[in-house]
Structures are given as structure tokens and as C-alpha cells.
Design a protein around this motif. Structure first.
Motif, PDB file in Angstrom:
ATOM      1  N   ALA A 164       0.846  -1.202   0.000  1.00 25.37           N
ATOM      2  CA  ALA A 164       0.000   0.000   0.000  1.00 25.37           C
ATOM      3  C   ALA A 164       0.876   1.245   0.000  1.00 25.37           C
ATOM      4  O   ALA A 164       0.587   2.231  -0.695  1.00 25.37           O
ATOM      5  CB  ALA A 164      -0.926  -0.002   1.206  1.00 25.37           C
ATOM      6  N   ALA A 165       1.955   1.208   0.780  1.00 25.60           N
ATOM      7  CA  ALA A 165       2.883   2.341   0.796  1.00 25.60           C
ATOM      8  C   ALA A 165       3.533   2.534  -0.562  1.00 25.60           C
ATOM      9  O   ALA A 165       3.704   3.673  -1.025  1.00 25.60           O
ATOM     10  CB  ALA A 165       3.944   2.125   1.872  1.00 25.60           C
ATOM     11  N   LEU A 166       3.888   1.441  -1.232  1.00 31.51           N
ATOM     12  CA  LEU A 166       4.502   1.559  -2.557  1.00 31.51           C
ATOM     13  C   LEU A 166       3.520   2.168  -3.559  1.00 31.51           C
ATOM     14  O   LEU A 166       3.903   2.991  -4.393  1.00 31.51           O
ATOM     15  CB  LEU A 166       4.965   0.187  -3.050  1.00 31.51           C
ATOM     16  N   ALA A 167       2.248   1.783  -3.457  1.00 34.69           N
ATOM     17  CA  ALA A 167       1.242   2.351  -4.353  1.00 34.69           C
ATOM     18  C   ALA A 167       1.099   3.855  -4.116  1.00 34.69           C
ATOM     19  O   ALA A 167       1.042   4.643  -5.076  1.00 34.69           O
ATOM     20  CB  ALA A 167      -0.099   1.653  -4.150  1.00 34.69           C
ATOM     21  N   HIS A 168       1.054   4.269  -2.860  1.00 34.37           N
ATOM     22  CA  HIS A 168       0.895   5.700  -2.601  1.00 34.37           C
ATOM     23  C   HIS A 168       2.192   6.457  -2.877  1.00 34.37           C
ATOM     24  O   HIS A 168       2.148   7.618  -3.322  1.00 34.37           O
ATOM     25  CB  HIS A 168       0.424   5.950  -1.173  1.00 34.37           C
ATOM     26  N   TYR A 169       3.318   5.826  -2.640  1.00 33.77           N
ATOM     27  CA  TYR A 169       4.605   6.400  -3.067  1.00 33.77           C
ATOM     28  C   TYR A 169       4.545   6.746  -4.548  1.00 33.77           C
ATOM     29  O   TYR A 169       4.994   7.818  -4.986  1.00 33.77           O
ATOM     30  CB  TYR A 169       5.724   5.400  -2.784  1.00 33.77           C
ATOM     31  N   THR A 170       4.000   5.826  -5.331  1.00 35.05           N
ATOM     32  CA  THR A 170       3.898   6.037  -6.777  1.00 35.05           C
ATOM     33  C   THR A 170       3.027   7.247  -7.088  1.00 35.05           C
ATOM     34  O   THR A 170       3.371   8.059  -7.962  1.00 35.05           O
ATOM     35  CB  THR A 170       3.317   4.772  -7.440  1.00 35.05           C
ATOM     36  N   LEU A 172       2.457   9.869  -5.171  1.00 26.62           N
ATOM     37  CA  LEU A 172       3.153  11.082  -4.759  1.00 26.62           C
ATOM     38  C   LEU A 172       4.338  11.387  -5.672  1.00 26.62           C
ATOM     39  O   LEU A 172       4.545  12.539  -6.069  1.00 26.62           O
ATOM     40  CB  LEU A 172       3.634  10.926  -3.315  1.00 26.62           C
ATOM     41  N   ALA A 173       5.095  10.360  -6.026  1.00 32.37           N
ATOM     42  CA  ALA A 173       6.249  10.567  -6.898  1.00 32.37           C
ATOM     43  C   ALA A 173       5.830  11.005  -8.295  1.00 32.37           C
ATOM     44  O   ALA A 173       6.602  11.671  -8.996  1.00 32.37           O
ATOM     45  CB  ALA A 173       7.075   9.281  -6.990  1.00 32.37           C
ATOM     46  N   GLY A 174       4.606  10.670  -8.674  1.00 33.14           N
ATOM     47  CA  GLY A 174       4.104  11.139  -9.958  1.00 33.14           C
ATOM     48  C   GLY A 174       4.141  12.654 -10.066  1.00 33.14           C
ATOM     49  O   GLY A 174       4.439  13.212 -11.140  1.00 33.14           O
TER      50      GLY A 174
END
Length: 262
Positions: A164-170, A172-174
């Protein structure tokens, strides 16, 4: 023709966890779409086999063994890939995972390890890759997340929280990487890799997973590889910060781990 937008001719990709399963399938698919590919994982023998498959389709392959549980090794991979193949255009953060555990058996270090392996390592490689991607004129990053990053189920606390953190990282990094670098993720469902060897060898377990999947089957690594090619190619030029579901349509875990109430 629209199909040309799915080509990545002349580009260079680096794929982690590329020795087998989703990583190997993604690496070969990118090569078939025209890219040269740098392959990384712990096992040099497995990487060598994947490299031969890439060379058979007429593309270059660089074998870069590394212990990708270490963010420093992940960060070094960007420069190694660019040095071997001359540039870097595509990053596929595939390496990751965490074992299922009951809640009371999940120690704080299990969470820390899951976040490092699934999130910090992806960030380390992506951050180190940015100068190379910009030098090449932009680029694309694809993170391999999981359906367990958005659904609930017993036993997946560390793994699901990290994905879930990796998905939200993605997401935000977008914003951080736009407009020259695109970053997206794939939320993967149950796929027939070595992680599911026990399931695939049991008619009962396989049947349970298939019955719990709207599309009625367990996924194939090539199902995910096709999505990687889409997100890495000009076909998705207007897509960033997104999480693409490749999960057979499931909205709940399709395998009951049998963990009892507390």
C-alpha cells in the motif's frame, strides 16, 4: 499505427528481481518490444538464462547480480545499468515481498524489513536513476505493487502495508517527477510464480483461488509483463502516478490462510 506506440526501440531498461517469475517475463517482454535490458537479482545463473532469451530476440542484455535487499546496492544499480548499456530510459522495480504472519507474530522488524525491501529499495533505485533518465530525455518507472495493498485479509499485515505504501509512493512521486519522468505501478493479483508453487501443486488450493477470482484463473507472469510494456512505452504517455490493477478482478484475498481469531 497505434501498435507502434507500444514499442520501446533503442531504449534501455533495468529490471530488478529479473531471474524468474514476473521480473523475467517483464524483461523478456521489454526486449521483444525493442529494449536492451539490464537484469538484476541475487542468482547469477537465473539471470544468465533470462539474458539468453533476450539475446535470442536480437537485443542486448547485461547481467548485474546484486543483493537488492540493500538500498545501497539498489542505488548502485542505476549507474551500473547505464554504464553497461550506454543509457537508461526505463526502471522496473519488481523485487519485493514479505512472508504472511499472524498479527501477534508480526514483530516491528518485520514491518521495517517489508518497508525497506518493497519501498525504500524502489526509492533508492528510482532516485539514483533520475539523472540518467533526464539525460536520456525523460523516462518511465514501473513499480510492482499488489492487490494486498488495497484489500483486507488476515496474515498480510507487513506485506499489505508495504505494498500500500509503494502504491501511494507512486502517486506522490508522480507529482515530484512530472513532467519529464512518468511513474506508475501495477497492483498484481495471484500470479503463477514460484511464490505459489504450493498452491499450483494442490488441486484444492488452486481451485479455491480460481473460484475466488472473477476471471476464474490464476494469472500468468506474461499478464503482468504486458502491463509493464504498456506503462513503460509511449502507449501510456499521458499516464503517471497511477496504479493499474492486473488482478483478475478480485476485491478480497482469494486464499484463506486459516488464521484463527485471537
Amino acid at each position: 499505427m497505434i501498435v507502434d506506440r507500444f514499442r520501446v526501440d533503442g531504449r534501455v531498461a533495468v529490471v530488478t528481481g529479473a531471474g524468474r517469475g514476473i521480473g523475467a517475463a517483464a524483461a523478456v517482454a521489454l526486449a521483444e518490444a525493442g529494449a536492451d535490458v539490464a537484469l538484476s537479482a541475487r542468482s547469477e545463473d537465473q539471470l544468465g538464462e533470462v539474458a539468453e532469451r533476450i539475446r535470442k530476440v536480437g537485443r542486448r542484455a547485461a547481467v548485474l547480480p546484486a543483493d537488492l535487499s540493500d538500498p545501497a546496492a539498489a542505488a548502485e544499480l542505476a549507474g551500473r545499468a547505464a554504464g553497461e548499456l550506454g543509457r537508461l530510459d526505463i526502471v522496473v522495480n519488481n523485487v519485493g515481498g514479505a512472508l504472511p504472519r499472524p498479527f501477534l507474530d508480526t514483530e516491528p522488524e518485520h514491518l521495517e524489513n517489508a518497508f525497506q525491501f518493497n519501498v525504500a529499495n524502489a526509492h533508492a533505485l528510482t532516485r539514483a536513476a533520475v539523472p540518467f533518465l533526464l539525460e536520456a530525455g525523460g523516462g518511465a518507472v514501473v513499480n510492482i505493487s499488489s492487490v494486498m495493498g488495497r484489500v483486507g485479509g488476515r496474515g498480510y499485515l507487513a506485506y499489505g502495508s508495504a505494498k500500500a505504501a509503494l502504491a501511494h509512493y507512486t502517486r506522490l512521486a508522480g507529482f515530484d517527477l512530472a513532467p519529464r519522468i512518468r511513474i506508475n505501478a501495477i497492483a498484481v493479483g495471484s500470479v503463477a510464480t514460484s511464490a505459489l508453487d504450493i498452491v499450483m501443486s494442490s488441486d484444492e488450493l488452486r481451485g479455491q483461488m480460481e473460484a475466488g477470482t472473477p476471471l476464474g484463473r490464476i494469472g500468468d507472469p506474461e499478464d503482468v509483463a504486458a502491463a509493464v510494456v504498456y506503462l513503460a512505452s509511449p502507449a501510456s504517455a499521458y499516464v503517471t502516478g497511477s496504479v493499474l490493477r492486473v488482478d483478475g478482478g478480485i476485491d478480497a484475498p482469494n486464499l484463506d490462510l486459516g488464521l484463527p481469531d485471537l
